[in-house]
Design a protein around this motif. Structure first.
Motif, PDB file in Angstrom:
ATOM      1  N   PRO A   2       0.829  -1.195   0.000  1.00  0.00           N
ATOM      2  CA  PRO A   2       0.000   0.000   0.000  1.00  0.00           C
ATOM      3  C   PRO A   2       0.866   1.249   0.000  1.00  0.00           C
ATOM      4  CG  PRO A   2      -0.842  -1.605   1.549  1.00  0.00           C
ATOM      5  CD  PRO A   2       0.484  -2.106   1.093  1.00  0.00           C
ATOM      6  N   GLU A 356       1.670 -10.963  -3.064  1.00  0.00           N
ATOM      7  CA  GLU A 356       0.423 -10.967  -2.295  1.00  0.00           C
ATOM      8  C   GLU A 356       0.370 -12.305  -1.566  1.00  0.00           C
ATOM      9  OE1 GLU A 356      -1.868  -8.852  -1.618  1.00  0.00           O
ATOM     10  OE2 GLU A 356      -1.817  -7.263  -3.125  1.00  0.00           O
ATOM     11  N   HIS A 398      -9.607  -9.567  -0.873  1.00  0.00           N
ATOM     12  CA  HIS A 398      -8.712  -8.602  -0.227  1.00  0.00           C
ATOM     13  C   HIS A 398      -8.418  -7.496  -1.223  1.00  0.00           C
ATOM     14  CE1 HIS A 398      -5.347  -6.639   1.648  1.00  0.00           C
ATOM     15  NE2 HIS A 398      -4.535  -7.016   0.662  1.00  0.00           N
ATOM     16  N   ASP A 400      -6.063  -3.955  -1.661  1.00  0.00           N
ATOM     17  CA  ASP A 400      -5.136  -2.931  -1.178  1.00  0.00           C
ATOM     18  C   ASP A 400      -4.883  -1.933  -2.289  1.00  0.00           C
ATOM     19  OD1 ASP A 400      -2.649  -3.613  -2.693  1.00  0.00           O
ATOM     20  OD2 ASP A 400      -2.756  -5.451  -1.529  1.00  0.00           O
ATOM     21  N   THR A 401      -4.545  -0.709  -1.943  1.00  0.00           N
ATOM     22  CA  THR A 401      -4.454   0.356  -2.941  1.00  0.00           C
ATOM     23  C   THR A 401      -3.406   1.387  -2.564  1.00  0.00           C
ATOM     24  OG1 THR A 401      -5.773   1.973  -4.178  1.00  0.00           O
ATOM     25  CG2 THR A 401      -6.227   1.774  -1.821  1.00  0.00           C
ATOM     26  N   ALA A 436     -10.693  -0.736   0.162  1.00  0.00           N
ATOM     27  CA  ALA A 436      -9.422  -1.325   0.587  1.00  0.00           C
ATOM     28  C   ALA A 436      -9.399  -1.527   2.101  1.00  0.00           C
ATOM     29  CB  ALA A 436      -8.265  -0.433   0.163  1.00  0.00           C
ATOM     30  N   SER A 438      -7.201  -4.269   5.268  1.00  0.00           N
ATOM     31  CA  SER A 438      -6.254  -5.350   5.513  1.00  0.00           C
ATOM     32  C   SER A 438      -6.998  -6.680   5.598  1.00  0.00           C
ATOM     33  CB  SER A 438      -5.486  -5.099   6.806  1.00  0.00           C
ATOM     34  OG  SER A 438      -6.389  -5.052   7.904  1.00  0.00           O
ATOM     35  N   THR A 469      -4.265  -0.468  -7.599  1.00  0.00           N
ATOM     36  CA  THR A 469      -5.207  -1.129  -6.688  1.00  0.00           C
ATOM     37  C   THR A 469      -5.209  -2.607  -7.048  1.00  0.00           C
ATOM     38  OG1 THR A 469      -6.619   0.822  -6.446  1.00  0.00           O
ATOM     39  CG2 THR A 469      -7.584  -1.320  -5.886  1.00  0.00           C
TER      40      THR A 469
END
Length: 481
Positions: A2, A356, A398, A400-401, A436, A438, A469
């Motif tokens: 991130p 990831e 999941h 994340d960004t 987004a 965790s 993203t």
């Protein structure tokens, strides 16, 4: 990751062509979509006991007989097995839903042989070139009458590859008209004494037919390259149905591909062996790649028909999915641990990259995450039995960004249900960089409204031109009851 814009590492191994989604609904080189895991493995027997390798013919799935797995236990391409029907066999094998064998001797029903018809759901006769014995014809007819599937593939009149005075037209007509079980036109059709040089016979318009619109894609056309057709006789068997017709023909004449039923069993007929020929085989044979002919959809037709004959799909009158429901989980490779099988996906989406983390196991699906304009897709076709009142889709997501906005959705993931032509039937959810967080979050949706249909579950990740993203998916399921 991130807060960073980075070039994402992806696996470079190409996904198998077997899982391509028929989003365009047009000509296909491989197969458009793979079916979900069946509750019971479908057992298919390919015949090679009647000169199916005579002359330039090579109508086998593998030179390893009876078990093709002896040549390669985990084939990924048509050349992993040797034979002009290897593409057909490998495509079925890769789903995990089929058990394939080859018979090299006399066909029996009710015997002790491992290739006795009582051990199988479907028998494939790929252009036989010797007559079936009286005992064999009795065995075949009783097998179908008691619930088996029969796939008969002919060739043109005069295609006597072993020069014994009999061609596939005569041999298959003899099976239907000269047997001890029922010789009064049991399937409702006869094979025409013809040699049709070339053409692309077209499918009828029937969106409910499980052979034309099955788990392996939509059928639009087939290929004829010195083949024949059939004449339908619905007054003898009302279930007979022409699905693909020679140009200029319809109704009871000129049927190039048809289906029927007999007793508790199902029957399919194809008027040429060229469509199932994948152009690969044993050295010295002159073969033609009809399986991948871009003007036709032969692979989808062969595979949909195989699944239907073995018990998938609707009844012989072309109805939708099964009217019963066996509780279970329908998605194949639902945790991605088999890599790029069963799913259709953009290159590198299914991965075990350490950039990831999988929720469980090693593999997961990672859409986008490049920090540049990108569209990734992930999809799988599945048939939801009409008898199921519950069909619960779930997956863990999941996100994340590197985006910092709290108000603008620059990057999105759509979860949709589409049909075999790629038309969106429903959008279940749209997620974005604004979601987004965790860890993984479980997402669930009801697909009960699609019971009785073959649909494709499709994830589409669309990323803008700046700031990554990542949409990461694992542990999918479609539980029915």
């Amino acid at each position: 990751m991130p807060g960073l814009t980075r070039s994402r590492h992806r696996l470079t191994t190409a996904l198998a062509a077997f899982g391509l989604l028929a989003a365009a609904g047009a000509a296909q080189v491989g197969v458009t979509a793979t079916p979900a895991h069946a509750a019971t493995t479908h057992r298919i027997l390919f015949d090679d006991g009647h000169a199916e390798e005579a002359g330039n013919a090579d109508w086998i799935i593998s030179t390893s007989k009876p078990d093709p797995l002896g040549q390669d236990s985990s084939p990924s391409s048509e050349t992993d097995w040797t034979g002009a029907l290897s593409s057909w066999g490998v495509a079925l094998q890769k789903t995990g839903d089929f058990s394939l064998k080859t018979s090299t001797g006399a066909l029996t029903y009710g015997g002790s042989s491992s290739t006795d018809l009582s051990n199988f759901d479907t028998l494939v006769l790929p252009e036989p070139n010797t007559l079936f014995t009286t005992a064999e014809k009795t065995a075949i007819m009783n097998f179908v009458k008691n619930g088996g599937g029969l796939f008969m593939i002919s060739d043109h009149t005069g295609a006597d590859r072993n020069n014994d005075g009999e061609d596939a037209v005569e041999i298959l007509n003899d099976l239907m008209s000269n047997n001890s079980v029922d010789s009064t036109d049991p399937f409702g059709f006869s094979i025409d004494t013809l040699d049709v040089g070339s053409g692309y016979p077209a499918a009828i318009s029937d969106s409910s037919d499980p052979v034309l619109h099955g788990s392996f894609g939509t059928v639009t056309k087939s290929l004829i390259a010195d083949g024949t057709t059939a004449t339908l006789k619905p007054s003898d068997n009302s279930s007979v149905k022409g699905l693909v017709y020679r140009s200029g023909y319809s109704g009871n004449t000129g049927a190039f591909f048809l289906t029927s039923t007999f007793g508790s069993g199902r029957v399919a007929f194809w008027g040429d062996s060229s469509p199932i020929d994948d152009g690969t085989g044993q050295s010295g044979n002159t073969l033609y790649d009809g399986w991948n002919d871009t003007g036709a959809t032969n692979a989808a037709l062969a595979l949909n028909a195989t699944a239907w004959l073995a018990g998938d799909g609707g009844s012989g009158d072309g109805g939708g999915g099964s009217d019963t429901c066996t509780a279970g989980q329908l998605l194949g490779n639902n945790g991605f641990e088999s890599g790029g099988t069963t799913w259709s996906a953009s290159s590198g989406v299914i991965t075990n990259s350490g950039d990831e983390s999988a929720r469980s196991g090693s593999y997961y699906a990672w859409l986008d995450g490049y920090g540049k304009a990108t569209t990734d897709t992930l999809s799988q076709s599945v048939t939801i039995p009409s008898g199921c009142t519950t069909a619960a889709l779930s997956f863990y997501l999941h996100i994340d960004t590197a985006e910092t906005t709290t108000s603008t959705a620059y990057d999105t993931l759509k979860v949709q249900v589409v049909n075999g032509s790629g038309t969106v039937l429903g959008t279940l959810a749209t997620y974005s960089n604004l979601n987004a967080a965790s860890g993984y979050t479980k997402r669930s949706f009801s697909l009960a409204g699609y019971a009785g249909q073959t649909v494709t579950l499709k994830f589409t990740g669309t990323e803008g031109s700046m700031l990554q993203t990542s949409f990461v998916i694992d542990d999918t399921a479609l539980d029915v009851a």
